[in-house]
Scaffold this motif. Structure first.
Motif, PDB file in Angstrom:
ATOM      1  N   LEU A  28     130.559 115.077  69.799  1.00  0.00           N
ATOM      2  CA  LEU A  28     129.100 115.176  69.916  1.00  0.00           C
ATOM      3  C   LEU A  28     128.397 114.100  69.082  1.00  0.00           C
ATOM      4  O   LEU A  28     127.305 113.650  69.446  1.00  0.00           O
ATOM      5  CB  LEU A  28     128.631 116.583  69.520  1.00  0.00           C
ATOM      6  CG  LEU A  28     129.120 117.677  70.486  1.00  0.00           C
ATOM      7  CD1 LEU A  28     128.758 119.068  69.975  1.00  0.00           C
ATOM      8  CD2 LEU A  28     128.552 117.469  71.896  1.00  0.00           C
ATOM      9  N   GLU A  63     128.520 110.907  71.104  1.00  0.00           N
ATOM     10  CA  GLU A  63     127.472 110.976  72.124  1.00  0.00           C
ATOM     11  C   GLU A  63     126.102 110.670  71.500  1.00  0.00           C
ATOM     12  O   GLU A  63     125.303 109.914  72.048  1.00  0.00           O
ATOM     13  CB  GLU A  63     127.448 112.373  72.759  1.00  0.00           C
ATOM     14  CG  GLU A  63     126.415 112.490  73.869  1.00  0.00           C
ATOM     15  CD  GLU A  63     126.243 113.927  74.361  1.00  0.00           C
ATOM     16  OE1 GLU A  63     126.333 114.864  73.542  1.00  0.00           O
ATOM     17  OE2 GLU A  63     126.007 114.085  75.571  1.00  0.00           O
ATOM     18  N   ILE A 120     123.592 119.563  65.824  1.00  0.00           N
ATOM     19  CA  ILE A 120     124.975 119.469  66.315  1.00  0.00           C
ATOM     20  C   ILE A 120     125.850 120.468  65.545  1.00  0.00           C
ATOM     21  O   ILE A 120     126.619 121.241  66.124  1.00  0.00           O
ATOM     22  CB  ILE A 120     125.524 118.025  66.164  1.00  0.00           C
ATOM     23  CG1 ILE A 120     124.783 117.093  67.129  1.00  0.00           C
ATOM     24  CG2 ILE A 120     127.036 117.983  66.383  1.00  0.00           C
ATOM     25  CD1 ILE A 120     125.301 115.666  67.155  1.00  0.00           C
TER      26      ILE A 120
END
Ligand SMILES: NC(=O)c1ccc[n+]([C@@H]2O[C@H](COP(=O)([O-])OP(=O)(O)OC[C@H]3O[C@@H](n4cnc5c(N)ncnc54)[C@H](O)[C@@H]3O)[C@@H](O)[C@H]2O)c1
Length: 289
Positions: free
Chosen positions: A232, A235, A254
């Motif tokens: 994550l 990303e 996150i």
């Protein structure tokens, strides 16, 4: 990261960012940032709650004991078990060793951590003192030469030395070789050193991370959170064009999302704040008089 910043610098302009998994890695990256040597942004995955509270503590805690047991088949109950470093890994190792009946001793250099270990019920003392009474020693400091010649020479016959922290430098092996007259491999991941004073010391996994070398590392049920952070965060970097060449914290959303997903995967539900509770928690007018 080291190779990119030294031998392959021509590739640096093409690198958008990176993520770092380990405590020691983050420490080095912060040093690079301070020296303005870091050339792209890095998110410190290690420092997410859903990483160190679980992977470092419960993962290292369990797998370190697993490594020691596989290499030695020793009984932990009743042993003096010395944990050097009461960070997240050390806390996990100490907690699990205590759970198996060992009498745990902690060594530290940080007064807060030493105090925490004391209040968690562990004996705290300098390594020079612990050296004389420990049956099993595990380093988890990320530092170098925690166990040295002067400590080894005072250890009991049959003491076991293991490292679960950084590389193979926490137990000083140059010192160990220097004070030994003989070295013999007893079984996989277990070397016996005969010290010149006639005692034997046992080094596990050549002083490398005992949980990785002698066992299987952390179970996937804890690495899933670490790797979710990695994925994550990658990303996040890919979608963000304004990051500077610095070390960034994992975004709070996150971290929280991973905790939520993990709970979901374990079929655990939690409560939600009611409207009244949200208001109560966010005001300064209620609960003050
Ligand atoms: N074995 C594994 O799978 C695994 C997993 C995670 C992290 N690690 C590594 O373990 C090491 C520790 O990680 P952490 O997250 O617990 O770090 P941390 O920073 O939370 O803890 C390290 C502790 O060691 C203490 N320390 C430093 N020098 C010392 C000394 N000379 N004597 C006694 N204590 C000393 C520090 O005060 C600190 O409390 C790092 O190198 C990290 O990369 C290993």
């Amino acid at each position: 990261v080291g190779t990119l910043h030294s031998k392959r610098r021509q590739l640096l302009p093409k690198v958008k960012g990176g993520t770092e998994e380990t405590t020691t890695g983050v420490l080095r990256l912060r040093a690079m940032e301070k020296d303005r040597a870091l050339k792209y942004p890095i998110i410190a995955v290690n420092d997410a709650y859903t990483k160190y509270l679980f992977d470092n503590r419960y993962g290292t805690g369990q797998s370190t004991l697993d490594g020691i047991l596989r290499a030695t088949n020793i009984l932990l109950a009743g042993k003096n078990f010395v944990v050097c470093g009461y960070g997240w890994c050390g806390k996990g190792i100490a907690m699990r060793a205590q759970g198996m009946g060992a009498s745990v001793i902690v060594t530290e250099v940080n007064p807060l951590r030493a105090l925490e270990a004391t209040m968690n019920g562990f004996r705290v003392m300098p390594i020079a003192e612990a050296a004389t009474i420990g049956d099993i020693f595990v380093t988890a400091t990320g530092d170098t030469s925690i166990i040295r010649k002067e400590h080894m020479q005072r250890m009991k016959d049959g003491a076991i030395l293991a490292n679960s922290g950084h590389f193979n430098v926490e137990v000083n092996q140059k010192d160990l070789a220097e004070i030994s007259s003989r070295k013999r491999n007893v079984r996989p991941n277990l070397d016996e050193y005969t010290i010149k004073n006639g005692r034997a010391l046992y080094l596990l996994a050549e002083g490398r991370l005992v949980n990785l070398a002698a066992a299987e590392g952390h179970p996937s049920e804890v690495m899933d959170m670490s790797f979710a952070n990695q994925a994550l965060c990658v990303e996040y970097i890919a979608r963000n064009d304004r990051m500077e060449p610095k070390v960034y914290e994992v975004p709070k959303e996150i971290d929280e999302n991973i905790a939520k997903l993990k709970l979901g995967s374990m079929h655990i539900k939690i409560d939600k704040l009611t409207k009244e509770q949200k208001k109560y928690l966010s005001t300064w007018e209620l609960g003050t008089t």
